[in-house]
Design a protein around this motif. Structure first.
Motif, short mmCIF file in Angstrom:
data_model
loop_
_atom_site.label_atom_id
_atom_site.label_comp_id
_atom_site.label_asym_id
_atom_site.label_seq_id
_atom_site.Cartn_x
_atom_site.Cartn_y
_atom_site.Cartn_z
N LEU A 1 0.83 -1.21 0.00
CA LEU A 1 0.00 0.00 0.00
C LEU A 1 0.86 1.26 0.00
CD1 LEU A 1 -2.88 -0.96 2.45
CD2 LEU A 1 -3.12 -0.36 0.05
N ASP B 1 -4.01 6.74 7.14
CA ASP B 1 -4.70 5.57 6.59
C ASP B 1 -6.04 5.96 5.99
OD1 ASP B 1 -2.67 3.83 7.33
OD2 ASP B 1 -3.51 3.54 9.33
N SER C 1 -9.97 5.98 2.24
CA SER C 1 -8.53 5.99 2.03
C SER C 1 -8.14 7.18 1.15
CB SER C 1 -8.10 4.68 1.36
OG SER C 1 -6.71 4.67 1.12
N ARG D 1 -5.22 -1.12 -4.99
CA ARG D 1 -5.49 -0.53 -3.67
C ARG D 1 -6.88 -0.89 -3.17
NH1 ARG D 1 -4.56 5.62 -3.36
NH2 ARG D 1 -4.80 5.21 -1.13
N LEU E 1 -7.55 -2.65 0.30
CA LEU E 1 -8.19 -1.86 1.35
C LEU E 1 -9.64 -2.25 1.59
CD1 LEU E 1 -6.76 1.61 0.31
CD2 LEU E 1 -6.23 0.42 2.44
#
Length: 330
Positions: A143, A194, A236, A300, A304
């Motif tokens: 990430l 985050d 995010s 991502r 996530l």
């Protein structure tokens, strides 16, 4: 980590020995009068516990690592049975008895089997914990790598906007530079987090589009609609910008024709429904740059929001459409 694991192993085994000795003493308490003295009773029960635990420890720390884990199962079985025979013999050495020997032997089978079950259960739990920690670290590293890719990608596109305005000798260039600095400040600060507030992320998109509109002049008509309650919802950072950049790149930036970009962000039941639709020009100015944005954001999203997002991309003849739904409660 190694010292902590060793300390835990020692504590567990010492605790198991004490617990086993206490269980043996309490289980035989009614028969203590059969012994010559109280000390003889305690000594017998303690020696019984020692024999049991020594066989278990030999199995755990010698036989399993050296033979079982190396798939030498036959030799492992022979040595394990041999150690139990030896343990049973040593226990009845002073008062030999066939019945006593077999009682002790089968009791060793039971306790050693129980100990093995506990040993493998704990070892599997430790392995799973270590694997989960490794996966977490690997995910964080990936990430961070993907975030680092977004940073120069976004900066490159923004600098292109300023370069275009400077070539046109636009009086708005200084203002655009200031706007870019604000965008970069947000981008740098958010990349350390985050998650950010959804409201802030959408404001960032709006400001970025305002900057691009100045460069594209009247060639591109942009509509940005926001619906629903955004309060408290987080997302995010820099997750949505690649879709907007992609719409600009394959729409207004690739042609001198008039183009349109329609963006909507609607929140329903804590789920973000994000849509980007851009018109496709009849003639396209080829770019030497190969985009990384969409592949980056797809990865991502999978990391996530696994099983918590839906991404649909439609590449039609006259338009390019992206529909993204994200459950923001994850």
């Amino acid at each position: 980590m190694l010292k902590k694991s060793l300390r835990n192993t020692i504590l567990i085994n010492v605790g198991a020995f004490i617990l086993f000795a206490m269980l043996e003493i309490s289980g035989s308490w009614l028969f203590k009068d059969q012994y010559d003295s109280a000390s003889a009773f305690y000594l017998w029960q303690l020696s019984f516990a020692v024999v049991i635990m020594v066989v278990i420890w030999i199995n755990h720390f010698i036989l399993i690592p050296i033979f079982y884990d190396k798939r030498r199962y036959f030799l492992y079985g022979i040595l394990l049975i041999g150690s139990m025979f030896l343990g049973a013999y040593l226990k009845i050495y002073k008062s030999p008895s066939v019945v006593g020997f077999y009682k002790m032997f089968f009791y060793l089978i039971y306790t050693t089997g129980t100990g093995m079950a506990a040993f493998f259960l704990r070892r599997n739990m430790l392995i799973q914990s270590e694997n989960a920690e490794k996966e977490k670290l690997q995910k964080e590293m990936e990430l961070n790598y993907l975030k680092e890719q977004v940073n120069p990608h976004f900066l490159f596109n923004s600098l292109n906007s300023i370069y275009s305005l400077s070539r046109q000798k636009s009086p708005e260039t200084p203002e655009v530079v200031m706007q870019l600095s604000e965008l970069m400040r947000y981008q740098l600060e958010s990349s350390k987090k985050d998650s950010v507030l959804l409201k802030e992320e959408l404001e960032f998109l709006e400001n970025y589009l305002l900057l691009e509109e100045k460069r594209l002049s009247k060639r591109c008509k942009v509509e940005f609609l926001i619906e629903g309650a955004l309060m408290g919802l987080r997302i995010s950072p820099m997750l949505l910008i690649p879709f907007v950049e992609n719409a600009l790149k394959h729409g207004a930036q690739s042609t001198n024709e008039e183009s349109t970009i329609d963006i909507s962000a609607a929140v329903k039941n804590n789920t973000l429904h994000f849509s980007v639709v851009n018109s496709k020009p009849s003639t396209v100015v080829e770019s030497e740059r190969k985009g990384l944005g969409l592949e980056n954001v797809k990865r991502r999203l999978n990391l996530l929001y696994p099983n918590a997002h839906e991404l649909e991309i439609e590449d039609k003849e006259k338009e390019y459409r992206v529909n993204l739904a994200i459950d923001l409660t994850v």
